[in-house]
Design a protein around this motif. Structure first.
Motif, short mmCIF file in Angstrom:
data_model
loop_
_atom_site.label_atom_id
_atom_site.label_comp_id
_atom_site.label_asym_id
_atom_site.label_seq_id
_atom_site.Cartn_x
_atom_site.Cartn_y
_atom_site.Cartn_z
N HIS A 72 0.85 -1.19 0.00
CA HIS A 72 0.00 0.00 0.00
C HIS A 72 0.89 1.24 0.00
N ASN A 73 0.26 2.43 -0.06
CA ASN A 73 1.01 3.68 -0.24
C ASN A 73 1.97 3.55 -1.42
N VAL A 74 1.41 3.14 -2.55
CA VAL A 74 2.22 2.79 -3.73
C VAL A 74 2.52 4.02 -4.59
N ILE A 75 3.80 4.17 -4.94
CA ILE A 75 4.24 5.20 -5.88
C ILE A 75 5.05 4.50 -6.97
N ALA A 76 4.65 4.69 -8.22
CA ALA A 76 5.29 3.98 -9.33
C ALA A 76 5.88 4.95 -10.35
N TYR A 77 7.21 4.89 -10.52
CA TYR A 77 7.90 5.67 -11.55
C TYR A 77 8.05 4.79 -12.79
N PRO A 191 10.18 16.42 -14.31
CA PRO A 191 11.30 16.56 -15.24
C PRO A 191 12.04 15.23 -15.37
N ARG A 192 12.73 15.04 -16.49
CA ARG A 192 13.45 13.78 -16.72
C ARG A 192 14.44 13.48 -15.58
N LYS A 193 15.07 14.52 -15.05
CA LYS A 193 16.04 14.31 -13.98
C LYS A 193 15.40 13.66 -12.75
N ALA A 194 14.14 14.01 -12.49
CA ALA A 194 13.43 13.46 -11.33
C ALA A 194 12.95 12.03 -11.59
N ASN A 195 13.11 11.58 -12.83
CA ASN A 195 12.68 10.23 -13.20
C ASN A 195 13.87 9.39 -13.64
N SER A 196 15.03 9.73 -13.12
CA SER A 196 16.27 9.11 -13.59
C SER A 196 16.35 7.61 -13.31
#
Length: 219
Positions: A72-77, A191-196
């Motif tokens: 739970h409390n799932v965050i998916a990049y 931003p792309r940097k935050a999704n590295s």
């Protein structure tokens, strides 16, 4: 699940008003409500979820206890990369979640062929992420999907009209999978940097480097 608290507050002289909190995780909201109850002045306390359904304190406690052993409390990049020469795509996702009082990160990637564009690889990466959530048995929860592709994030939020057949077919598959899993999707463009992290996984997949790992995150 993000929820808000609604309650009535009455002072000794008899004046009373209604308060509504900002949205917050269910666990946090329950802690605040339990503290509010100690004042003896807060009445008619209840929780309201994203669908405006009301929950009693007893119902919320039961819900939190039920999900404690599940992710739970799932965050998916997520991210997709594309090679125009080979028409191959690299898909990557990094999923953060809580389970049994601990926080974990699942990193995984995949190579896919016969795609037509970088945009298609981005949508394929989102669908791949949903498949991984299914493997984790994530269901009937709100999930934050974070990516750097405007066409995916704005397309899934229905802020941009998507007309390309190759993309609309992916959107249909994504929405169908979300419905089956009961996932309440929240999309965030970064931003792309935050999704590295997801970007690196996608690049590694294109290079033939397969990743599949789960690790505990120490706060």
């Amino acid at each position: 699940m993000k929820i808000r608290i609604e309650w009535s507050y009455k002072i000794p002289k008899g004046c009373e008003t209604i308060f509504v909190s900002e949205e917050m995780p269910a666990e946090t909201a329950l802690l605040i409500v339990e503290d509010l109850e100690k004042t003896g002045r807060s009445k008619a306390l209840h929780f309201v979820d994203q669908f405006d359904s009301k929950w009693s304190i007893k119902e919320m406690k039961a819900y939190i206890k039920e999900i404690e052993t599940e992710p739970h409390n799932v965050i998916a990049y997520f991210d997709g990369g594309y090679d125009r020469d080979t028409k191959e795509a690299g898909l990557g996702c990094s999923i953060y979640y809580d389970q049994n009082g601990k926080t974990y990160r699942r990193r995984v990637n995949q190579k896919l062929d016969k795609l037509s564009s970088n945009n298609e690889s981005e949508y394929a990466a989102l669908y791949f992420t949903l498949q991984e959530l299914e493997q984790l048995e994530v269901h009937h929860l709100a999930v934050r999907f974070i990516g750097d592709s405007r066409i995916v994030i704005n397309g899934m939020k229905q802020e941009w009209a998507i007309s390309e057949d190759s993309l609309t077919s992916w959107i249909a598959r994504i929405e169908e999978k979300q419905t089956v899993l009961g996932i309440q999707a929240e999309y965030e463009l970064v931003p792309r940097k935050a999704n590295s992290e997801a970007d690196k996984l996608a690049t590694q997949a294109l290079k033939g480097i397969s990743i599949g790992a789960v690790s505990e995150i120490n706060h």
